[in-house]
Design a protein around this motif. Structure first.
Motif, PDB file in Angstrom:
ATOM      1  N   ASP A 161       0.809  -1.224   0.000  1.00  0.00           N
ATOM      2  CA  ASP A 161       0.000   0.000   0.000  1.00  0.00           C
ATOM      3  C   ASP A 161       0.837   1.266   0.000  1.00  0.00           C
ATOM      4  OD1 ASP A 161      -2.715  -0.980   0.149  1.00  0.00           O
ATOM      5  OD2 ASP A 161      -2.142  -1.826   2.088  1.00  0.00           O
ATOM      6  N   LEU A 176       2.709  -0.783   8.651  1.00  0.00           N
ATOM      7  CA  LEU A 176       1.337  -1.234   8.489  1.00  0.00           C
ATOM      8  C   LEU A 176       1.206  -2.756   8.488  1.00  0.00           C
ATOM      9  CD1 LEU A 176      -1.485  -0.200   8.100  1.00  0.00           C
ATOM     10  CD2 LEU A 176      -1.061  -0.046   5.662  1.00  0.00           C
ATOM     11  N   LEU A 206      -0.738  -5.063  11.066  1.00  0.00           N
ATOM     12  CA  LEU A 206      -1.782  -5.995  10.645  1.00  0.00           C
ATOM     13  C   LEU A 206      -1.569  -7.379  11.248  1.00  0.00           C
ATOM     14  CD1 LEU A 206      -4.222  -6.613   8.861  1.00  0.00           C
ATOM     15  CD2 LEU A 206      -2.644  -7.045   6.975  1.00  0.00           C
ATOM     16  N   GLU A 221      -2.532  -7.504  14.887  1.00  0.00           N
ATOM     17  CA  GLU A 221      -3.986  -7.547  15.062  1.00  0.00           C
ATOM     18  C   GLU A 221      -4.532  -8.929  14.698  1.00  0.00           C
ATOM     19  OE1 GLU A 221      -6.089  -5.036  16.006  1.00  0.00           O
ATOM     20  OE2 GLU A 221      -4.982  -3.153  15.716  1.00  0.00           O
ATOM     21  N   SER A 259      -4.177   3.294   6.472  1.00  0.00           N
ATOM     22  CA  SER A 259      -4.853   2.853   5.257  1.00  0.00           C
ATOM     23  C   SER A 259      -6.343   2.943   5.518  1.00  0.00           C
ATOM     24  CB  SER A 259      -4.466   1.429   4.879  1.00  0.00           C
ATOM     25  OG  SER A 259      -5.421   0.510   5.367  1.00  0.00           O
ATOM     26  N   TYR A 319      -8.214   0.764   5.993  1.00  0.00           N
ATOM     27  CA  TYR A 319      -8.636  -0.319   6.869  1.00  0.00           C
ATOM     28  C   TYR A 319      -8.321  -0.083   8.337  1.00  0.00           C
ATOM     29  CZ  TYR A 319      -9.282  -2.752   2.524  1.00  0.00           C
ATOM     30  OH  TYR A 319      -9.710  -3.083   1.292  1.00  0.00           O
ATOM     31  N   LEU A 327     -15.475  -2.113   1.501  1.00  0.00           N
ATOM     32  CA  LEU A 327     -14.903  -1.349   2.604  1.00  0.00           C
ATOM     33  C   LEU A 327     -15.822  -0.200   3.004  1.00  0.00           C
ATOM     34  CD1 LEU A 327     -12.529  -0.744   4.461  1.00  0.00           C
ATOM     35  CD2 LEU A 327     -11.503   0.564   2.604  1.00  0.00           C
ATOM     36  N   TYR A 380      -6.886  -7.578   4.965  1.00  0.00           N
ATOM     37  CA  TYR A 380      -7.744  -6.920   5.933  1.00  0.00           C
ATOM     38  C   TYR A 380      -9.138  -7.508   6.018  1.00  0.00           C
ATOM     39  CZ  TYR A 380      -4.085  -3.496   5.988  1.00  0.00           C
ATOM     40  OH  TYR A 380      -2.878  -2.892   6.127  1.00  0.00           O
ATOM     41  N   PHE A 412     -10.930  -8.617   9.105  1.00  0.00           N
ATOM     42  CA  PHE A 412     -11.289  -7.632  10.121  1.00  0.00           C
ATOM     43  C   PHE A 412     -12.598  -6.916   9.812  1.00  0.00           C
ATOM     44  CE2 PHE A 412      -6.709  -8.049  10.509  1.00  0.00           C
ATOM     45  CZ  PHE A 412      -6.588  -8.274  11.871  1.00  0.00           C
TER      46      PHE A 412
END
Lengths: 353, 353
Positions: free
Chosen positions: A82, A256, A260, A263, A289, A291, B260, B291, B294
């Motif tokens: 990203d 990032l 991630l 998490e 991001s 997200y 998203l 992602y 999540f």
DNA sequence: CTGTTAGCGCCTTCAA
DNA sequence: TTGAAGGCGCTAACAG
């Protein structure tokens, strides 16, 4: 195969030189002067002949003659990232505006591959190079630069070189990120991830350390989990951290992907979908991001201006190319120039605090 | 500035022709035959002279002579996009392996810009083009193709052209995605997002429609929320959908960004951080990322092989370039070839179901 | 204002 | 096995 200047000249009944003068505006002599050095009448003749034949300039021929390809090589450690792609977006926009094109390539996070590609790209006679180094090795860049190739490093600097760089203020960014956690009352703060070979990671670590020092906190060794910049690294580190008897209650993620991964670990351990409970630790992450609002443990975010970094780097490499063209022999070797962009701290945009 | 073949020839005490024969392996006549047409002794002389001078081939000169730049233009609607960047990664890898470089550019999601860039890129005399079209307009591609520029469309096809394309089986993908929701018992299923000008969006819509039809369900008009491919579009659509008296209980998102946005809306309305409750609707989304686990409402994901799509496209454009070189005059216009990659359905990897 | 000319650096017949 | 020579398409003096 394609039509040439000569074809156009023939059809228009003029010489190739005249055609060239019409079609290479703002180049020879008068810059972009509409009424350059060709009469309006012949100009029109040429233009319509060009149109009629569907003539397209041969870039290779022009490059050969002008000794300039109007192409910039851009070398990234990887493309599917990203942050890097935002940088690429900024670069491309800037380059295009100045008539340059971007030759994009990936070093696959490997120094060896990086050397190969850089050589290939140099062989393509690009006018300059923009690179996010894969490591702290910079001899290959330095020697290319010494041979006259304009190079600007992006995102990561390489010590022991005198190469220009455009990057973020990583140290200050993590300093502020850590301070935000501190002012929320956290005292046991870990630092997670980071290749020690990358300047950005080192700088972020040192911002973290400075913030703790300022607060009079001596970090426990187990809090500092170096190594890796990817999702799986964050995942592993988080696992180890939480196994401590007295684990940290807050963490700074180096980037990032690591964020991630951390998490993800929490999700796997006590997924919120099952327990419906907020995670027991808090994360402050570097890089944003779309997200980040969905990452349950995320409390603060340090945002870089990735697109801005790209566009700044684009500007800088074009500057360097122009300087080179102008000064030429004057070996006016300015010393290393490092541009640092500010990093802003914010909360991920939960509607509710 | 740089050393030339002549410099090398001088130092090695041979002619430029000989140097060229050594340094252009696998080209003139014998393909890669180690013992080509130069004696080992002179070969060594040339090689060491090359080394000593730090000679680098001038790509422009070679391109001019060979009428081939070994560059492929790649034009995307935007760069900062997870899916596109995976595609780019696949393309670059494939091209590099074959000695090609990637000239990457963005059309900024605008047809006008797309035309400009395509012309600029064509002017650079690339050997071929790979493009993700910004719309359903394809005349500019078609005419370039008709003039002999090898072009392969990626991800989106353009009707009314005979251009080759590499894309996913979008129809089947959404069909299966929707069926997954149906077999979970959902009956009120909406379709969210999608520019009607994009083949991928149209195909996904029709897969959805077919699945409903198969189940004997007549979708209410308000369930079909076309328009937009971006986060904000998903956000808006979700807002409208939930305002219905009798809203859908499940939704198919046309792509990752729309997905998203839809989740963002739910987060803003009844953020799970506040209520700790699972969202009341379920989403099946097209496209995966690290992602997706999540995203609280996400139940199913349709995954494309983006990297594979890129590499397939890279293979195809190189094939076309080679065909062109070989057949040359034989106007063996094969008809349009569309390659469709499979799409797989899965649950996002929550540990708990 | 326009044409003539001489290359840019490399590849490739054609001879030797 | 090697060298000599012409030319790919464009540009930039230099004439006119």
């Amino acid at each position: 195969m394609g039509k040439t200047l000569k074809d156009v000249a023939l059809l228009a009944g003029v010489s190739t030189a005249t055609v060239s003068r019409v079609l290479a505006p703002g180049y020879s002599g008068a810059f972009n002067k509409a009424s350059s050095t060709v009469s309006e009448k012949t100009r029109m003749k040429v233009l319509s002949a060009t149109e009629e034949l569907g003539y397209r300039m041969n870039h290779a021929a022009r490059s050969l003659k002008r000794q300039s390809t109007m192409m910039i090589a851009v070398l990234f450690p990887e493309l599917a990232n990203d942050f890097f792609m935002d940088v690429a977006e900024g670069i491309e926009k800037e380059l295009y505006a100045e008539g340059y094109s971007m030759l994009l390539s990936s070093s696959l996070n490997s120094v060896e591959e990086e050397k190969k590609r850089i050589n290939m790209l140099a062989g393509r006679t690009v006018d300059g190079m923009l690179v996010i180094p894969a490591s702290s090795q910079g001899n290959h860049f330095q020697s290319l630069s010494d041979r006259g190739m304009p190079i600007v490093l992006v995102d990561r600097i390489v010590e022991g070189t005198n190469l220009d760089s455009v990057t973020s203020d990583n140290e200050e960014g993590t300093f502020n990120l850590t301070k935000a956690l501190l002012s929320d009352g956290f005292r046991r703060i870990a630092f997670v991830g980071g290749e020690i070979t990358l300047s950005s990671a080192r700088e972020r670590l040192s911002g973290y350390a400075r913030a703790l020092a300022d607060a009079g906190i001596e970090p426990e060794p187990s809090w500092i989990c170096l190594g890796g910049m990817k999702t799986e690294d964050g995942y592993k580190h988080m696992g180890k951290l939480l196994k401590n008897k007295n684990p940290p209650d807050a963490m700074v993620a180096v980037n990032l992907l690591v964020h991630l991964g951390m998490e993800r670990y929490l999700l796997d351990m006590n997924g919120f979908s099952e327990t419906n409970s907020k995670p027991s630790v808090v994360i402050a992450g570097f890089d944003e991001s779309g997200y980040t609002p969905f990452l349950p443990a995320c409390r603060y975010i340090a945002s870089q201006d990735a697109v801005g970094m790209g566009s700044r780097a684009g500007k800088r490499i074009i500057e360097k190319i122009r300087e080179k063209k102008n000064h030429k022999d004057e070996s006016k070797k300015d010393s290393e120039l490092i541009i640092r962009l500010p990093v802003t701290i914010s909360r991920p945009v939960y509607k509710t605090a």
